[in-house]
Design an enzyme around this catalytic site. Sequence first.
Site, PDB file in Angstrom:
ATOM      1  N   SER A 121       0.842  -1.197   0.000  1.00 54.52           N
ATOM      2  CA  SER A 121       0.000   0.000   0.000  1.00 54.52           C
ATOM      3  C   SER A 121       0.871   1.239   0.000  1.00 54.52           C
ATOM      4  O   SER A 121       1.947   1.255   0.617  1.00 54.52           O
ATOM      5  CB  SER A 121      -0.892   0.019   1.245  1.00 54.52           C
ATOM      6  OG  SER A 121      -1.485   1.287   1.423  1.00 54.52           O
ATOM      7  N   THR A 155     -13.058  -1.915  -2.545  1.00 59.31           N
ATOM      8  CA  THR A 155     -13.075  -3.328  -2.192  1.00 59.31           C
ATOM      9  C   THR A 155     -13.830  -3.519  -0.876  1.00 59.31           C
ATOM     10  O   THR A 155     -13.962  -2.572  -0.087  1.00 59.31           O
ATOM     11  CB  THR A 155     -11.648  -3.875  -2.006  1.00 59.31           C
ATOM     12  OG1 THR A 155     -11.053  -3.217  -0.873  1.00 59.31           O
ATOM     13  CG2 THR A 155     -10.795  -3.629  -3.243  1.00 59.31           C
ATOM     14  N   TYR A 213      -1.104  -0.849  10.106  1.00 64.74           N
ATOM     15  CA  TYR A 213      -1.221  -1.410   8.756  1.00 64.74           C
ATOM     16  C   TYR A 213      -0.135  -0.818   7.848  1.00 64.74           C
ATOM     17  O   TYR A 213       0.534  -1.544   7.103  1.00 64.74           O
ATOM     18  CB  TYR A 213      -2.607  -1.091   8.208  1.00 64.74           C
ATOM     19  CG  TYR A 213      -2.872  -1.550   6.795  1.00 64.74           C
ATOM     20  CD1 TYR A 213      -3.251  -2.864   6.526  1.00 64.74           C
ATOM     21  CD2 TYR A 213      -2.779  -0.664   5.720  1.00 64.74           C
ATOM     22  CE1 TYR A 213      -3.517  -3.286   5.222  1.00 64.74           C
ATOM     23  CE2 TYR A 213      -3.042  -1.070   4.419  1.00 64.74           C
ATOM     24  CZ  TYR A 213      -3.415  -2.381   4.178  1.00 64.74           C
ATOM     25  OH  TYR A 213      -3.679  -2.793   2.901  1.00 64.74           O
TER      26      TYR A 213
END
Length: 320
Positions: free
Chosen positions: A175, A234, A201
């Site tokens: 990412s 998503t 993350y």
Amino acid sequence: MSWYRNTVWFVKGLREYTRGGYESASKHFNPADVEVDVAGRSFLVTGANSGIGKATAKEIARRGGTVHLVCRSKERAEVAKEEIVTETGNQNIFLHIVDISNPKEIWKFAEKFQNEHKLNVLINNAGCMVNTRELTEDGLEKNFATNTLGTYIMTTALVPLLEKAADARVITVSSGGMLVQKLNISDLQSGNGPFDGTMVYAQNKRQQVVLTEQWAKAHRNIHFSVMHPGWADTPAVRSAMPDFYERMKNSLRTEAQGADTVLWLAVSAEATKLPSGLFFQDRQPVPTHLPLAYTHSPPEDEEKLMEVLEEFSQKFKSVS
């Protein structure tokens, strides 16, 4: 400085990571790069029952590849498999139920898989963003267990099989969020201070970039790459980042647009003409650090990350 990094990343994202950024970049794509027949080649996609993983698996299946779907949910995986077979007509789609946050399960799966299948391309797509600190049954922080340790074990466990294959590749879905993080090996499981799931993350995604660079140095016969899919619409984004989704939903990429560079890295001849270990966005290698961001880490920290993950890995292998 963290405020600066976050602001620069978000402004950069508004321009490049959205659907408009993809549409602009795609004007320079060569469609022939992915118009290929991959019959006879074997692909393993983790997190393949939805989102970018399923979109990637479907496009590989359209091109004749044998696709192994590695998913946590049997029910959702069976629905995804049926959809892929129906839409592509490709019957060579296989299901494997594995929880990527469970290192013992990954080891058991990988050892069995090596005895029964060949593998040309591994796509590490499975990931999670848990916004409160949650421990797995093994006492591992859930984001770290899935995004970092799970990716590490899946890859290293399958490297011996990949080493036997022609044109072997490993692609990891990272990412652009990692651009705001410097590798931090002092708190891999986020046990110190306030817990921010988004930043945890992002740290995991920085770790994936480092892993890819280190693997590329260690395994010359395999082409490693890591990529940013842009901001795509998503199920994972909708559930893990609802505020972001509401703000950006009209500008998000489709799942297929998010998966485009994964597919290109997995099937095109052009991808492997570029050096192993690079970070990609929209079929192009891009920098892994923002200007003036001070996110570079010393080599000894990167080596230490590999050492610690190997220790974790072997501990869980011995009890699997």
